[in-house]
Design an enzyme around this catalytic site. Structure first.
Site, PDB file in Angstrom:
ATOM      1  N   HIS A 123      -2.728  -3.058  15.745  1.00 41.76           N
ATOM      2  CA  HIS A 123      -2.480  -4.051  14.411  1.00 41.76           C
ATOM      3  C   HIS A 123      -1.769  -3.643  13.598  1.00 41.76           C
ATOM      4  O   HIS A 123      -2.253  -2.507  12.885  1.00 41.76           O
ATOM      5  CB  HIS A 123      -3.768  -4.881  14.428  1.00 41.76           C
ATOM      6  N   SER A 124      -0.546  -4.289  13.131  1.00 40.53           N
ATOM      7  CA  SER A 124       0.107  -4.053  11.933  1.00 40.53           C
ATOM      8  C   SER A 124       0.595  -2.380  11.888  1.00 40.53           C
ATOM      9  O   SER A 124       1.142  -1.917  12.671  1.00 40.53           O
ATOM     10  CB  SER A 124      -0.913  -4.356  10.644  1.00 40.53           C
ATOM     11  N   LEU A 125      -0.144  -1.705  11.023  1.00 44.96           N
ATOM     12  CA  LEU A 125       0.211  -0.246  10.806  1.00 44.96           C
ATOM     13  C   LEU A 125      -0.299   0.435  12.392  1.00 44.96           C
ATOM     14  O   LEU A 125       0.563   1.256  12.869  1.00 44.96           O
ATOM     15  CB  LEU A 125      -0.710   0.377   9.639  1.00 44.96           C
ATOM     16  N   ILE A 128       2.361  -0.382  14.661  1.00 49.91           N
ATOM     17  CA  ILE A 128       3.817   0.342  14.272  1.00 49.91           C
ATOM     18  C   ILE A 128       3.454   1.786  14.991  1.00 49.91           C
ATOM     19  O   ILE A 128       4.372   2.492  15.649  1.00 49.91           O
ATOM     20  CB  ILE A 128       4.067   0.453  12.741  1.00 49.91           C
TER      21      ILE A 128
END
Length: 343
Positions: A123-125, A128
């Protein structure tokens, strides 16, 4: 027992998250890395390679506590705390938290288990990081699932950004190691601080899932608590990829790819960058399964049902049982050790 030793009020406040997490059994685990340990939760079957699951910036593995129980029970998930988050060790003094640190964390976990293949979710970071690792080592990745975070962000005006980040890092590094207690707050104040980022992304009643591994009782102010995560995490990255590089290297991501974009969340960079990269992935990936999801940036924590349904279909399609790289007995953290690592 660590976080619960300072009175019944905190016990009552946090017990809800533990009870709900318990609807799908997990084991608290610890994985050695050169700077200390990576802590986390192992959900589901332990006799097979799990999906390595990575959380967002300044969150911890507790942010997946409401999503994982809704996913197929025959699939194992190893949800970890990144360095400096949750119960995981901080980096040594003078070390900068950037994308390299998170990629190295994945690499050291891969080495510890001696995995020849990996499945990633984030999720999110964490999304990425999962995508970036796939971009670097696509031949090793079965599939990757990214929740409101895929490509590395491209920053404008990078040079003044770097100067400000370096100054802030030096201040926060001193604070992290000077032995003083961080600012403390009441539980209600802490809930609002956890809720506030990303346009109040976390529902107030769900903040407990992140707080559970992120706070400790103040030794100075009775009835107050402070955040245990590393203050150096607040400093922005120093370096990054250019958009042309990311577009070019998206062609290397050929494995199946699940991407969800929350309708009420920001893009955190030029919107065009995301869709330019997505267009390439739709051509390069064996299956680029893209979905818009109703909800905020933390939809996987607030209301995970829609996401879980779509994600389950993807996982059922591509998950393959691999009996190499399951849970090691040495990893298991006994209950008496839980919540004590940062306190």
């Amino acid at each position: 027992m660590g976080l619960f030793r300072n009175g019944s009020k905190l016990i009552n406040y946090l017990i809800t998250a533990r009870n709900i997490s318990g609807t799908k059994p997990f084991q608290e685990v610890s994985i050695p890395v050169p700077w200390g340990v990576i802590r986390g939760k192992w959900w589901g079957p332990t006799d097979r390679r799990p999906i390595l699951t990575l959380h967002g910036w300044q969150d911890n593995c507790g942010s997946f506590d409401r999503l994982i129980p809704l996913l197929p029970s025959h699939i194992g998930f190893l949800t970890i705390d990144f360095p400096g988050h949750g119960y995981s060790s901080r980096l040594p003094s003078g070390q900068y938290y950037d994308q390299t640190v998170y990629l190295l964390t994945v690499k050291y976990i891969e080495k510890y288990f001696q995995w020849t293949k990996m499945s990633l979710m984030g999720h999110s970071l964490g999304g990425i990081t999962s995508y970036s690792y796939t971009m670097l080592f696509c031949e090793k990745i079965d599939f990757v699932a990214c929740i409101d975070g895929v490509k590395p962000l491209v920053f404008r005006k990078m040079i003044p950004h770097m100067a400000k980040s370096l100054d802030r890092f030096v201040r926060n590094n001193e604070f992290a190691f000077d032995g003083t207690e961080p600012p403390s707050y009441t539980l209600e104040e802490m809930k609002r601080k956890v809720q506030a980022p990303n346009n109040n992304s976390v529902d107030l009643e769900r903040t407990v899932y992140i707080m559970q591994r992120n706070i400790a009782p103040s030794k100075i102010h009775e009835g107050q608590y402070y955040f245990t995560r590393d203050p150096r995490l607040k400093v922005n990255p120093l370096f990054g990829f250019s958009q042309p590089e990311l577009v070019e290297n998206a062609q290397k991501v050929t494995c199946p790819l699940f991407i969800s974009k929350c309708k009420d969340a920001s893009y955190y960079e030029d919107k065009q960058n995301f869709y330019e990269t997505l267009d390439v992935l739709k051509r390069s990936s064996a299956d680029c399964d893209f979905h818009y999801i109703n909800g905020s940036h933390h939809v996987h924590l607030n209301s995970p049902e829609e996401l879980a349904l779509l994600l389950s279909k993807f996982l059922e399609k591509y998950y393959v049982v691999d009996t190499q790289g399951g849970l090691k007995e040495e990893m298991i953290v006994r209950e008496k050790e839980t919540n004590s690592i940062l306190l």
